[in-house]
Scaffold this active site. Structure first.
Site, PDB file in Angstrom:
ATOM      1  NE  ARG A   1       5.552 -21.392 -16.963  1.00 24.90           N
ATOM      2  CZ  ARG A   1       5.518 -20.956 -18.225  1.00 24.90           C
ATOM      3  NH1 ARG A   1       5.939 -19.728 -18.517  1.00 24.90           N
ATOM      4  NH2 ARG A   1       5.067 -21.723 -19.176  1.00 24.90           N
TER       5      ARG A   1
ATOM      6  NE  ARG B   1       5.496 -20.512 -24.462  1.00 27.01           N
ATOM      7  CZ  ARG B   1       5.294 -21.658 -23.820  1.00 27.01           C
ATOM      8  NH1 ARG B   1       5.587 -22.813 -24.402  1.00 27.01           N
ATOM      9  NH2 ARG B   1       4.821 -21.684 -22.597  1.00 27.01           N
TER      10      ARG B   1
ATOM     11  CE  LYS C   1       3.930 -30.036 -21.182  1.00 25.91           C
ATOM     12  NZ  LYS C   1       5.013 -29.062 -20.954  1.00 25.91           N
TER      13      LYS C   1
HETATM   14  P1  AMP Z   1       1.031 -24.550 -18.883  1.00 27.99           P
HETATM   15  O1  AMP Z   1       0.190 -23.867 -19.909  1.00 27.99           O
HETATM   16  O2  AMP Z   1       0.886 -26.045 -18.898  1.00 27.99           O
HETATM   17  O3  AMP Z   1       2.469 -24.114 -18.918  1.00 27.99           O
HETATM   18  O4  AMP Z   1       0.460 -24.090 -17.462  1.00 27.99           O
HETATM   19  C1  AMP Z   1       0.456 -22.725 -17.081  1.00 27.99           C
HETATM   20  C2  AMP Z   1       0.254 -22.614 -15.576  1.00 27.99           C
HETATM   21  O5  AMP Z   1      -1.029 -23.179 -15.218  1.00 27.99           O
HETATM   22  C3  AMP Z   1       1.261 -23.380 -14.722  1.00 27.99           C
HETATM   23  O6  AMP Z   1       2.463 -22.673 -14.501  1.00 27.99           O
HETATM   24  C4  AMP Z   1       0.455 -23.592 -13.433  1.00 27.99           C
HETATM   25  O7  AMP Z   1       0.388 -22.397 -12.678  1.00 27.99           O
HETATM   26  C5  AMP Z   1      -0.950 -23.867 -13.970  1.00 27.99           C
HETATM   27  N1  AMP Z   1      -1.173 -25.299 -14.241  1.00 27.99           N
HETATM   28  C6  AMP Z   1      -1.409 -25.894 -15.442  1.00 27.99           C
HETATM   29  N2  AMP Z   1      -1.591 -27.215 -15.307  1.00 27.99           N
HETATM   30  C7  AMP Z   1      -1.455 -27.468 -13.982  1.00 27.99           C
HETATM   31  C8  AMP Z   1      -1.503 -28.665 -13.205  1.00 27.99           C
HETATM   32  N3  AMP Z   1      -1.730 -29.871 -13.775  1.00 27.99           N
HETATM   33  N4  AMP Z   1      -1.313 -28.556 -11.865  1.00 27.99           N
HETATM   34  C9  AMP Z   1      -1.104 -27.365 -11.270  1.00 27.99           C
HETATM   35  N5  AMP Z   1      -1.022 -26.201 -11.935  1.00 27.99           N
HETATM   36  C10 AMP Z   1      -1.194 -26.250 -13.289  1.00 27.99           C
END
Ligand code: AMP
Length: 215
Positions: free
Chosen positions: A172, A127, A13
């Protein structure tokens, strides 16, 4: 144009959002990036989010909803945005609908990037990115042309996310299937969900996304 890129962690993404930013002159809004910045700055939000993120769990809905609501009011989001990592639960999706109608905005596209779990673990665990310009690399699939030197800016320092390890990735992915995948039928019901094959080469996925967005 306002769009959502949906998909599990490691689906690509963030990588694709960067290409779409340039092509469509809209900005990427990644709640993960915003939360990591909050953790780094040591703000109250960062303090609340740090441990949850390190465990691979989801930060409470109200925190991310407020974060996004304030962010899309900023002038640089005026032309449109790509939501990356938000919404991640059905209540977040519902709150987004309410928020957008209050702001007189709407979603134009919701695109799912489909990738199977086995591939995701390998993608995520390998990564890393340039500490200076943020360019993304991978231990196996995308190495810098000169080892240890960023292709983009010449930087020589690289970083890995604290939550990109095999243990946390499992949590995750489990969170994705339990909490985020139910958003797919939510948008399908509204008739705005499209999907692309996130297993294809990066350039092929970009072309698929562009085709959806231009249709
Ligand atoms: P990402 O960079 O999108 O993989 O997000 C990293 C971490 O941030 C996730 O594993 C969650 O702990 C938190 N996080 C990011 N976006 C959200 C969201 N929309 N709702 C809840 N937690 C989030």
């Amino acid at each position: 144009m306002n769009i959502i890129l949906l998909g599990p962690p490691g689906a690509g993404k963030g990588t694709q959002a960067k290409f779409l930013e340039d092509t469509f002159k809209i900005i990427q809004l990644s709640t993960g990036d915003m939360l990591r910045a909050a953790v780094k700055s040591g703000s109250e939000l960062g303090k609340q989010a740090k441990e949850i993120m390190e465990a691979g769990k989801l930060v409470p809905d109200d925190l991310v909803i407020n974060l996004i609501s304030e962010r899309i009011d900023q002038p640089d989001a005026k032309n449109g945005y790509i939501l990356d990592g938000f919404p991640r639960t059905v209540p977040q999706a519902e709150a987004l609908d309410t928020m957008l109608s209050q702001k007189g905005q709407k979603l134009d596209h919701v695109i799912e990037m489909k990738v199977v779990d086995d591939v995701l673990v390998e993608r995520i665990c390998g990564r890393y990115s340039c500490a200076k310009c943020g360019a993304g690399y991978h231990d196996s699939f995308q190495k810098p042309k000169v080892a240890g030197v960023c292709d983009g800016c010449g930087g020589t320092e690289f970083k890995r996310r604290a939550d990109d390890n095999a243990e946390t990735v499992k949590t995750r992915l489990a969170q994705y299937h339990a909490q985020t995948a139910p958003i797919l039928p939510y948008y399908q019901g509204k008739g705005i969900l499209k999907s692309v094959d996130g297993m294809a080469d990066i350039a092929v996925v970009t072309r698929q996304l562009e085709a959806v967005l231009r249709a």
